[in-house]
Design a protein around this motif. Structure first.
Motif, PDB file in Angstrom:
ATOM      1  N   ILE A   6       0.833  -1.200   0.000  1.00 44.80           N
ATOM      2  CA  ILE A   6       0.000   0.000   0.000  1.00 44.80           C
ATOM      3  C   ILE A   6       0.869   1.252   0.000  1.00 44.80           C
ATOM      4  O   ILE A   6       0.601   2.216  -0.735  1.00 44.80           O
ATOM      5  CB  ILE A   6      -0.946  -0.004   1.218  1.00 44.80           C
ATOM      6  N   ALA A   7       1.926   1.256   0.799  1.00 39.58           N
ATOM      7  CA  ALA A   7       2.826   2.405   0.848  1.00 39.58           C
ATOM      8  C   ALA A   7       3.463   2.652  -0.512  1.00 39.58           C
ATOM      9  O   ALA A   7       3.563   3.803  -0.969  1.00 39.58           O
ATOM     10  CB  ALA A   7       3.906   2.180   1.914  1.00 39.58           C
ATOM     11  N   GLU A   8       3.894   1.591  -1.192  1.00 38.95           N
ATOM     12  CA  GLU A   8       4.505   1.741  -2.507  1.00 38.95           C
ATOM     13  C   GLU A   8       3.480   2.211  -3.530  1.00 38.95           C
ATOM     14  O   GLU A   8       3.777   3.021  -4.411  1.00 38.95           O
ATOM     15  CB  GLU A   8       5.129   0.420  -2.960  1.00 38.95           C
ATOM     16  N   ALA A   9       2.246   1.728  -3.403  1.00 42.20           N
ATOM     17  CA  ALA A   9       1.187   2.157  -4.312  1.00 42.20           C
ATOM     18  C   ALA A   9       0.892   3.641  -4.144  1.00 42.20           C
ATOM     19  O   ALA A   9       0.642   4.358  -5.123  1.00 42.20           O
ATOM     20  CB  ALA A   9      -0.079   1.331  -4.076  1.00 42.20           C
ATOM     21  N   LEU A  10       0.919   4.141  -2.917  1.00 36.46           N
ATOM     22  CA  LEU A  10       0.677   5.560  -2.688  1.00 36.46           C
ATOM     23  C   LEU A  10       1.810   6.410  -3.246  1.00 36.46           C
ATOM     24  O   LEU A  10       1.586   7.525  -3.733  1.00 36.46           O
ATOM     25  CB  LEU A  10       0.491   5.829  -1.195  1.00 36.46           C
ATOM     26  N   PHE A  11       3.040   5.903  -3.193  1.00 33.34           N
ATOM     27  CA  PHE A  11       4.145   6.641  -3.822  1.00 33.34           C
ATOM     28  C   PHE A  11       3.955   6.678  -5.341  1.00 33.34           C
ATOM     29  O   PHE A  11       4.216   7.701  -5.981  1.00 33.34           O
ATOM     30  CB  PHE A  11       5.488   6.000  -3.478  1.00 33.34           C
ATOM     31  N   GLU A  12       3.471   5.580  -5.918  1.00 36.74           N
ATOM     32  CA  GLU A  12       3.167   5.568  -7.352  1.00 36.74           C
ATOM     33  C   GLU A  12       2.053   6.566  -7.657  1.00 36.74           C
ATOM     34  O   GLU A  12       2.094   7.262  -8.674  1.00 36.74           O
ATOM     35  CB  GLU A  12       2.742   4.163  -7.789  1.00 36.74           C
ATOM     36  N   ALA A  13       1.070   6.656  -6.760  1.00 34.21           N
ATOM     37  CA  ALA A  13      -0.001   7.634  -6.931  1.00 34.21           C
ATOM     38  C   ALA A  13       0.549   9.059  -6.867  1.00 34.21           C
ATOM     39  O   ALA A  13       0.080   9.952  -7.581  1.00 34.21           O
ATOM     40  CB  ALA A  13      -1.070   7.433  -5.868  1.00 34.21           C
ATOM     41  N   GLU A  14       1.550   9.281  -6.014  1.00 32.66           N
ATOM     42  CA  GLU A  14       2.160  10.613  -5.924  1.00 32.66           C
ATOM     43  C   GLU A  14       2.813  10.993  -7.255  1.00 32.66           C
ATOM     44  O   GLU A  14       2.688  12.137  -7.711  1.00 32.66           O
ATOM     45  CB  GLU A  14       3.185  10.646  -4.794  1.00 32.66           C
ATOM     46  N   LYS A  15       3.509  10.053  -7.871  1.00 32.85           N
ATOM     47  CA  LYS A  15       4.083  10.316  -9.193  1.00 32.85           C
ATOM     48  C   LYS A  15       2.999  10.616 -10.209  1.00 32.85           C
ATOM     49  O   LYS A  15       3.161  11.477 -11.079  1.00 32.85           O
ATOM     50  CB  LYS A  15       4.936   9.122  -9.641  1.00 32.85           C
ATOM     51  N   GLN A  16       1.872   9.897 -10.105  1.00 35.21           N
ATOM     52  CA  GLN A  16       0.760  10.129 -11.022  1.00 35.21           C
ATOM     53  C   GLN A  16       0.151  11.511 -10.801  1.00 35.21           C
ATOM     54  O   GLN A  16      -0.220  12.195 -11.756  1.00 35.21           O
ATOM     55  CB  GLN A  16      -0.308   9.051 -10.828  1.00 35.21           C
ATOM     56  N   PHE A  17       0.064  11.947  -9.543  1.00 30.03           N
ATOM     57  CA  PHE A  17      -0.464  13.271  -9.242  1.00 30.03           C
ATOM     58  C   PHE A  17       0.383  14.349  -9.903  1.00 30.03           C
ATOM     59  O   PHE A  17      -0.138  15.379 -10.317  1.00 30.03           O
ATOM     60  CB  PHE A  17      -0.486  13.485  -7.722  1.00 30.03           C
ATOM     61  N   ILE A  18       1.667  14.118 -10.004  1.00 30.51           N
ATOM     62  CA  ILE A  18       2.563  15.127 -10.579  1.00 30.51           C
ATOM     63  C   ILE A  18       2.627  15.007 -12.096  1.00 30.51           C
ATOM     64  O   ILE A  18       2.359  15.974 -12.820  1.00 30.51           O
ATOM     65  CB  ILE A  18       3.965  15.003  -9.963  1.00 30.51           C
ATOM     66  N   TYR A  19       2.954  13.820 -12.611  1.00 29.57           N
ATOM     67  CA  TYR A  19       3.209  13.670 -14.042  1.00 29.57           C
ATOM     68  C   TYR A  19       2.023  13.117 -14.830  1.00 29.57           C
ATOM     69  O   TYR A  19       2.074  13.071 -16.064  1.00 29.57           O
ATOM     70  CB  TYR A  19       4.441  12.783 -14.255  1.00 29.57           C
ATOM     71  N   GLY A  20       0.976  12.691 -14.161  1.00 29.22           N
ATOM     72  CA  GLY A  20      -0.233  12.273 -14.845  1.00 29.22           C
ATOM     73  C   GLY A  20       0.000  11.169 -15.858  1.00 29.22           C
ATOM     74  O   GLY A  20       0.704  10.195 -15.594  1.00 29.22           O
TER      75      GLY A  20
END
Length: 313
Positions: free
Chosen positions: A116-130
């Motif tokens: 879950i923690a790694e998935a949220l970091f992936e989501a953070e990248k998605q929030f920035i670079y879409g």
């Protein structure tokens, strides 16, 4: 009306009893940008709509016995489709059984938290670079036309010239009235951790082994309330066209006085370049401390912003 949550840690819910004693705030620590944003439940399950102000009301003064033109503000309804954040995983049953602390349940709990923690970091990248990060994910900050190119209204160009060695800094406004940059969680913000099941798994050679499979999924999306919700400093290069206070103030000046950004989001490279630029200009010449704020904004350092961006043209 959807509930409002002051941050991702308050929004997210883990439904698995094995994770009942785990603080969600510990899990979101690896996604500091997401953790700093206001959050809300999706307005309709896995879809979210919100009103974006596109016109100001007409007001003014009048003389006695003289009328004035007046009108209400105008809003545009924006629809965003949330995307599935997948963190499901499987492990050979024999490996899980080797766990000495907590047995199989302890192994499942630990690994689920890590996924879950790694998935949220992936989501953070998605929030920035879409969609530049993952094409099948939701749109992020750089997908906004106001900051996606040098023609964008909310862009400052630092002047870097070497392709694939650039980085960006984002100025973000996030507010509890949900009119700006907001994390949106689908299905009430629930991260669904399904029951771990024993299944037959193929090792890729046509042979099989017993696997413990744990499905983990949730729905996330990003709301950008207006063009004054985010700005961007682009084409920053290490050592040359690096981040400094002049660029930060220039970017901040693009926002109206009553709608200034409150977060300054950057990676560790930009943060160090900013610190070194202050060392060179302070009165004593002593090394400046690592800044925590700049121009009234809280600095958020994240590894999700890379140093290998293409030139923004």
């Amino acid at each position: 009306m959807a509930n409002v949550y002051h941050g991702l840690a308050e929004l997210l819910m883990l439904n698995n009893e094995n994770l009942a004693d785990i603080e969600v705030s510990d899990i979101v620590n690896g996604a500091p940008f997401l953790a700093a944003l206001e959050a809300t439940e999706a307005s309709n399950g896995t879809n979210h709509s919100y009103l974006k102000q596109t016109g100001a009301p007409v007001v003014g003064f009048r003389s006695p016995n003289t009328g004035t033109e007046n009108s209400i503000s105008t809003d545009t309804e924006v629809e965003i489709a949330l995307k599935i954040l997948a963190a499901s995983w499987g492990v050979d049953q024999a490996i899980a059984k080797k766990n000495k602390k907590g047995g199989v349940d302890g192994f499942i709990s630990r690994e689920s938290m890590r996924h879950i923690a790694e998935a949220l970091f992936e989501a953070e990248k998605q929030f920035i670079y879409g969609t530049d990060n993952k094409a099948d994910g939701f749109e992020g900050l750089v997908d906004a036309s106001t900051i996606g190119s040098l023609a964008g209204e909310m862009v400052v160009n630092a002047g870097g010239s070497n392709d694939s060695s650039q980085t960006s800094v984002f100025l973000v406004r996030t507010t509890s009235d949900l009119r700006n940059v907001t994390v949106v969680g689908g299905n009430g913000g629930n991260i669904e951790i399904g029951e771990t099941v024993l299944q037959k798994a193929d090792d890729g050679t046509g042979k099989f082994y017993p696997e413990l499979w744990t499905p983990i999924e949730g729905w996330l999306g990003l709301q950008i309330g207006s063009k004054y919700s985010v700005g961007r400093i682009v084409n920053l290069e290490t050592g040359g066209n690096h981040l400094n206070d002049d660029l930060i103030y220039q970017a901040r000046s693009m926002f109206p006085a009553g709608r200034k950004p409150n977060l300054l989001v950057m990676n560790g490279t930009s943060l160090e370049e900013l610190r070194k630029s202050r060392t060179a200009t302070n009165a004593t010449g002593a090394p400046a401390p690592t800044p925590e704020t700049a121009a009234g904004m809280t600095i958020v350092e994240t590894d999700a912003i890379v140093d290998t961006e293409e030139l923004v043209a």
